[in-house]
Motif scaffolding. Structure first.
Motif, mmCIF file in Angstrom:
data_model
loop_
_atom_site.group_PDB
_atom_site.id
_atom_site.type_symbol
_atom_site.label_atom_id
_atom_site.label_comp_id
_atom_site.label_asym_id
_atom_site.label_seq_id
_atom_site.Cartn_x
_atom_site.Cartn_y
_atom_site.Cartn_z
ATOM 1 N N ILE A 2 32.928 9.026 13.400
ATOM 2 C CA ILE A 2 32.680 7.806 12.641
ATOM 3 C C ILE A 2 32.287 6.693 13.612
ATOM 4 O O ILE A 2 33.016 6.415 14.570
ATOM 5 N N VAL A 39 32.093 3.004 14.521
ATOM 6 C CA VAL A 39 32.822 1.789 14.141
ATOM 7 C C VAL A 39 32.058 0.592 14.692
ATOM 8 O O VAL A 39 31.866 0.472 15.902
ATOM 9 N N GLY A 52 35.196 -1.513 6.000
ATOM 10 C CA GLY A 52 35.701 -0.181 5.737
ATOM 11 C C GLY A 52 34.719 0.963 5.919
ATOM 12 O O GLY A 52 33.614 0.800 6.431
ATOM 13 N N LEU A 53 35.186 2.138 5.478
ATOM 14 C CA LEU A 53 34.452 3.386 5.644
ATOM 15 C C LEU A 53 33.261 3.434 4.696
ATOM 16 O O LEU A 53 33.382 3.103 3.522
ATOM 17 N N GLN A 54 32.133 3.840 5.229
ATOM 18 C CA GLN A 54 30.908 4.006 4.451
ATOM 19 C C GLN A 54 30.040 5.019 5.181
ATOM 20 O O GLN A 54 29.621 4.785 6.307
ATOM 21 N N SER A 63 30.280 5.753 9.044
ATOM 22 C CA SER A 63 30.496 4.499 9.750
ATOM 23 C C SER A 63 31.688 3.762 9.141
ATOM 24 O O SER A 63 32.111 4.049 8.021
ATOM 25 N N TYR A 64 32.209 2.821 9.927
ATOM 26 C CA TYR A 64 33.337 1.996 9.483
ATOM 27 C C TYR A 64 33.050 0.566 9.944
ATOM 28 O O TYR A 64 32.869 0.322 11.144
ATOM 29 N N PHE A 76 41.950 -1.145 10.215
ATOM 30 C CA PHE A 76 41.216 -0.018 10.778
ATOM 31 C C PHE A 76 42.155 0.944 11.501
ATOM 32 O O PHE A 76 42.080 2.163 11.314
ATOM 33 N N PHE A 111 37.003 8.304 15.617
ATOM 34 C CA PHE A 111 36.419 6.977 15.472
ATOM 35 C C PHE A 111 35.878 6.484 16.811
ATOM 36 O O PHE A 111 36.632 6.334 17.773
#
Length: 129
Positions: free
Chosen positions: A18, A20, A50-52, A55-56, A75, A87
């Motif tokens: 992810i 960030v 947030g998470l999408q 990505s975050y 987070f 992350f």
């Protein structure tokens, strides 16, 4: 303690990784790492937190460092709850938002022992081991 370091140049992600990035509350991902997150890693235009996708988003454009801290805390909690994800934290707030690693890195002090959070080298320099 193992220093899990994020690469300075992230262009691709493996499954479960992810990206960030620093965002703005409006989710207008027009520049810097936010633009990369939007173009490549599933960030959603209009979603600033947030998470999408892979990505975050952590908002960094709404005021001083103290306004970023609650989002970093959220987070870290999220990362602890999702050990299946890795992350890769970018130097959030240190580009367009105008902060320095010395200002932002202390917000991630509690992330040092979270095994699935990787921090930028310049954050580690501030945090030490």
């Amino acid at each position: 303690m193992v220093m899990r370091t994020t690469s300075d140049r992230i262009t691709a992600l493996r499954p479960g990784e992810i990206f960030v990035f620093g965002s703005n509350l409006g989710g207008l991902h027009g520049g810097g790492a936010a633009r990369l997150a939007w173009q490549r890693f599933g960030a959603v235009w209009g979603q600033g937190v947030g998470l999408q996708g892979q990505s975050y988003a952590i908002p960094t454009m709404q005021g001083g460092v103290e306004t970023i801290a609650p989002y970093v805390d959220d987070f870290i909690r999220f990362a602890r709850q999702h050990p299946e994800m890795t992350f890769l934290v970018t130097e959030i707030g240190c580009g367009i938002a105008g902060f320095t690693p010395a200002q932002i890195a202390p917000l991630f002090a509690r992330a040092r022992d979270v095994e699935n959070i990787h921090l930028p080298a310049r954050f580690w320099e501030v945090l030490g081991r």
